[in-house]
Design a protein around this motif. Structure first.
Motif: not given
Length: 353
Positions: A187-192, A67-74, A107-115, A83-87
């Motif tokens: 077509x993300x280059x990074x899939x989480x 979630x930190x890689x995606x920048x999703x923390x409050x 970059x994209x993420x498949x979350x644990x709970x799709x519901x 440091x997190x360096x993507x390409x």
């Protein structure tokens, strides 16, 4: 914006050859009870077209890292350093507008709970189409065609009809497939993939894993795969990172780590797994104790309160000194290489047969 403690102008230590490079990542959360050190000095690299598996008990920092890689923390509660360096692009210091251009696109993420990840108020087709129109500048028709194409790729029957269905009209396995389709729309280059097969039956689980491998071959994505299941990791990943209490305790290729593990925590994870060829009355060997509190983690090696082999390390090294994780194939443990090999061959390997 997330609070940063990295010094301005500090030189980057990221590996220029890696597509994704994480260096000395630290993530802390402010709570009423104190500071939670969710990730504490984590480093790893990931190349294009490869899959990095991350395993560990709940609370080890796996999901927080991604979630930190995606920048999703409050940002009101999270403090992030490292440091997190993507390409070649630094993500921790990136503005939210820059991250929005990357999320769902590069970059994209498949979350644990799709519901909970899919909105119940919008059709599946609309939720797939909107990111494609935003990131690719596509028309509504182009986005619809692309969404139907992706629903077809992930094995959704009658995709032209199901495009207009709502998430509650999909089964659990179909919702998970729709989440995969959404993550791959651009077509993300990074899939989480965060526990992408949780709560699915084994047949659907196998189909999802095969699907991810096929799509990776087609799109060449780098994948970070988070799971508790070492059996799944052995099938999916090229490299493996074992996390405990917010730290990496072992790293190497999947064959190296699962075939000849070097850390007592990894030994514990493998020993606690049931085996198809074992006696049904044979008791499992669980790891004693519980994971440490991240509000007040133990000194020295974080695993030492639960480690059955700490007595083999002289003095108070385990309790007083944090063992480093070296480069390449490595395990953060004070046992000598000879001790690790001897313990594994004499005490651990017989349990795994």
């Amino acid at each position: 914006m997330t609070t940063l403690t990295k010094e301005s102008g500090a030189p980057t230590s990221a590996d220029a050859g890696a597509f994704l490079s994480v260096r000395d990542l630290r993530v802390q959360f402010r709570t009423e009870d104190g500071i939670v050190k969710a990730v504490d000095g984590l480093s790893f690299d990931l190349e294009r077209g490869r899959t990095l598996g991350i395993v560990g008990e709940s609370g080890s920092g796996k999901s927080v890292t991604n979630l930190t890689i995606l920048g999703l923390h409050n940002p009101q509660f999270a403090t992030i350093d490292g440091e997190i360096v993507l390409d070649g692009q630094e993500l921790i210091t990136a503005r939210e507008r820059e991250l929005e251009k990357l999320r769902g696109n590069k970059m994209a993420m498949i979350f644990q709970d799709p519901l909970t990840a899919l909105s119940p108020y919008y059709t599946v087709g609309r939720q797939l189409s909107e990111p494609f129109m935003k990131h690719k500048g596509a028309s509504k028709k182009e986005a619809r065609d692309r969404a139907i194409e992706m629903l077809t790729k992930v094995g959704i029957p009658q995709p032209k009809v199901r495009f207009d269905d709502y998430p509650h009209q999909f089964s659990g396995g179909m919702r998970q497939r729709a989440m995969i389709a959404m993550a791959l729309m651009c077509d993300p280059d990074l899939l989480i993939a965060d526990e992408p097969t949780t709560a699915l039956d084994v047949t659907v689980q196998a189909q999802i894993l095969d699907l991810l491998k096929d799509l990776q071959q087609e799109f060449g994505s780098a994948i970070v795969f988070i799971t508790h299941d070492l059996g799944v990791i052995s099938k999916m990943a090229d490299d493996l990172l074992v996390m405990y209490a917010g730290r990496a305790v072992e790293r190497g290729s999947v064959k190296e780590v699962l075939g000849a593990p070097r850390h007592p925590y990894t030994w514990g994870l493998l020993s606690s797994m049931p085996r198809l060829n074992s006696d049904i009355h044979q008791a499992l060997t669980p790891i004693p104790g519980s994971p440490p509190s991240l509000l007040n983690p133990p000194s020295g090696c974080p695993f030492h309160p639960r480690c059955a082999f700490r007595s083999e390390v002289p003095g108070t090294l385990c309790t007083d000194s944090r063992p480093p994780l070296g480069e390449g194939r490595a395990a953060a443990c004070h046992l000598t290489a000879e001790q690790k090999q001897s313990i594994f061959i004499d005490k651990i390997q017989p349990r795994l047969r």
